[in-house]
Design a protein around this motif. Structure first.
Motif, PDB file in Angstrom:
ATOM      1  N   UNK A 208       0.830  -1.204   0.000  1.00 57.65           N
ATOM      2  CA  UNK A 208       0.000   0.000   0.000  1.00 57.65           C
ATOM      3  C   UNK A 208       0.864   1.252   0.000  1.00 57.65           C
ATOM      4  N   UNK A 209       1.983   1.203   0.723  1.00 58.16           N
ATOM      5  CA  UNK A 209       2.883   2.344   0.744  1.00 58.16           C
ATOM      6  C   UNK A 209       3.518   2.614  -0.607  1.00 58.16           C
ATOM      7  N   UNK A 210       3.870   1.568  -1.338  1.00 54.40           N
ATOM      8  CA  UNK A 210       4.475   1.749  -2.658  1.00 54.40           C
ATOM      9  C   UNK A 210       3.497   2.432  -3.601  1.00 54.40           C
ATOM     10  N   UNK A 211       2.229   2.099  -3.516  1.00 50.39           N
ATOM     11  CA  UNK A 211       1.241   2.765  -4.371  1.00 50.39           C
ATOM     12  C   UNK A 211       1.070   4.230  -3.976  1.00 50.39           C
ATOM     13  N   UNK A 212       1.215   4.542  -2.688  1.00 49.02           N
ATOM     14  CA  UNK A 212       1.205   5.948  -2.265  1.00 49.02           C
ATOM     15  C   UNK A 212       2.384   6.694  -2.874  1.00 49.02           C
ATOM     16  N   UNK A 223      -6.982   4.418  -6.525  1.00 46.28           N
ATOM     17  CA  UNK A 223      -7.168   4.757  -5.117  1.00 46.28           C
ATOM     18  C   UNK A 223      -5.963   4.306  -4.297  1.00 46.28           C
ATOM     19  N   UNK A 224      -5.631   5.098  -3.301  1.00 48.33           N
ATOM     20  CA  UNK A 224      -4.579   4.735  -2.353  1.00 48.33           C
ATOM     21  C   UNK A 224      -5.062   5.057  -0.939  1.00 48.33           C
ATOM     22  N   UNK A 225      -4.400   4.478   0.031  1.00 45.64           N
ATOM     23  CA  UNK A 225      -4.735   4.748   1.420  1.00 45.64           C
ATOM     24  C   UNK A 225      -4.100   6.076   1.855  1.00 45.64           C
ATOM     25  N   UNK A 226      -4.472   6.545   3.031  1.00 44.28           N
ATOM     26  CA  UNK A 226      -3.725   7.613   3.684  1.00 44.28           C
ATOM     27  C   UNK A 226      -2.634   6.928   4.497  1.00 44.28           C
ATOM     28  N   UNK A 227      -1.364   7.088   4.122  1.00 41.11           N
ATOM     29  CA  UNK A 227      -0.310   6.325   4.806  1.00 41.11           C
ATOM     30  C   UNK A 227      -0.189   6.726   6.264  1.00 41.11           C
ATOM     31  N   UNK A 228       0.157   5.751   7.081  1.00 38.38           N
ATOM     32  CA  UNK A 228       0.373   6.038   8.494  1.00 38.38           C
ATOM     33  C   UNK A 228       1.568   6.969   8.669  1.00 38.38           C
ATOM     34  N   UNK A 229       1.515   7.776   9.709  1.00 44.43           N
ATOM     35  CA  UNK A 229       2.602   8.716   9.962  1.00 44.43           C
ATOM     36  C   UNK A 229       3.696   8.012  10.744  1.00 44.43           C
TER      37      UNK A 229
END
Length: 312
Positions: A208-212, A223-229
């Motif tokens: 998921x991070x790579x797609x961000x 669509x992508x997630x909101x990455x964790x901080x």
């Protein structure tokens, strides 16, 4: 499209082949950015295999959202992966200590040089690693302090729990990530999980991070997630806990758990006579981001790392 990066003949009539899978948009404009995702430079680090699978699967199923070129290298050290060996079997060498390689050098140096040439020109590279068989790591990105200003904004998109900024060390100069950064390919190292295993949740987290990251680079419109901080280690205390006695380590805390200074973290036991060899306590308050996975320890073995608060 699966392509052969390099092929070397072996003495047993076989070949040492390294492949990549190039995934391109349906229509090419000629101005596409390129992302390289590499893993398997250490044969006993398998966490990246699930990430490669998931990237291939999602890009195949949702190719209409792809606006850049993605090169996936699932095994830079295929002989090591096949034999569950960290280094290159038969050569007694750590492949991540010979970059940038030498086109006219020994076999392993030649292969390292060809890998560098193939990744050269990428707009970004993600170098996926796992921990060894002894320690479990939370998903994290590691980078040297001199690269932090350039890489930190992108690393923050990768959906990791921690960004560990460390001082430069001579050994880093012979790694793939250092070599690529030195020729202008922004690269960071992702560490996660434990050696010889695949942690499903970590694989999905990094995918998921790579797609961000791809969205930020203009390579992905899906669509992508909101990455964790992520937590950032810069200017924070780091507690290292090593065994003082040999024996069997029994932890009292959980990986990714929070501990207080002086809290019991576990015990080192002697199975022969039923005694406790050592009571292990944490030297600082904070988050347990590394925890011993393999219970047999010797004096000096790393048991845990704790990320504390701001340095005073």
């Amino acid at each position: 499209m699966i392509e052969k990066v390099v092929s070397i003949g072996l003495s047993v009539g076989e070949s040492w082949n390294i492949y990549k899978n190039r995934i391109e948009p349906k229509v090419l404009s000629g101005n596409e950015k390129r992302l390289s995702v590499v893993t398997g430079v250490h044969g006993d680090e398998l966490e990246g295999q699930l990430v490669c699978y998931e990237l291939n699967r999602i890009l195949r199923e949702k190719k209409e959202h792809l606006k850049g070129i993605v090169d996936i290298y699932p095994a830079l050290n295929p002989l090591g992966v096949d034999s569950i060996t960290r280094g290159v079997p038969g050569f007694d060498i750590d492949m991540n200590r010979i970059f940038p390689g030498d086109e006219e050098g020994a076999v392993t140096e030649h292969i390292a040089s060809r890998i560098m040439d193939d990744i050269s020109g990428s707009d970004f590279c993600v170098d996926l690693h796992a921990s060894n068989i002894f320690l479990r790591e939370i998903p994290q990105i590691r980078m040297s302090g001199k690269r932090a200003d350039a890489l930190l904004p992108y690393a923050s998109l990768m959906n990791v729990d921690l960004i560990w900024i460390h001082e430069s060390a001579p050994v880093l100069e012979s790694t793939l990530s250092h070599g690529l950064n030195s020729i202008g390919v922004p690269t960071f190292v992702v560490e996660m999980g434990v050696g010889m295993r695949i942690t499903k949740s970590y694989g999905h987290q990094i995918t998921e991070g790579i797609f961000c990251l791809m969205k930020e680079l203009g390579m992905w419109t899906g669509e992508t997630i909101i990455p964790r901080e992520p937590m950032v280690s810069l200017n924070r205390m780091l507690g290292l806990i090593h065994a003082e006695k040999a024996g069997i380590f029994l932890p009292f805390v959980e990986h990714l758990g929070v501990v207080e200074k002086g809290q019991p973290m576990g015990q080192i036991l002697n199975p022969m006579d039923g005694t406790v060899m050592e009571d292990v306590v944490t030297p600082t308050s904070g988050l347990v981001f590394t925890l011993r996975e393999y219970p047999v320890v010797s004096a000096g073995s790393l048991l845990a790392r704790v990320l504390g608060g701001e340095e005073e």
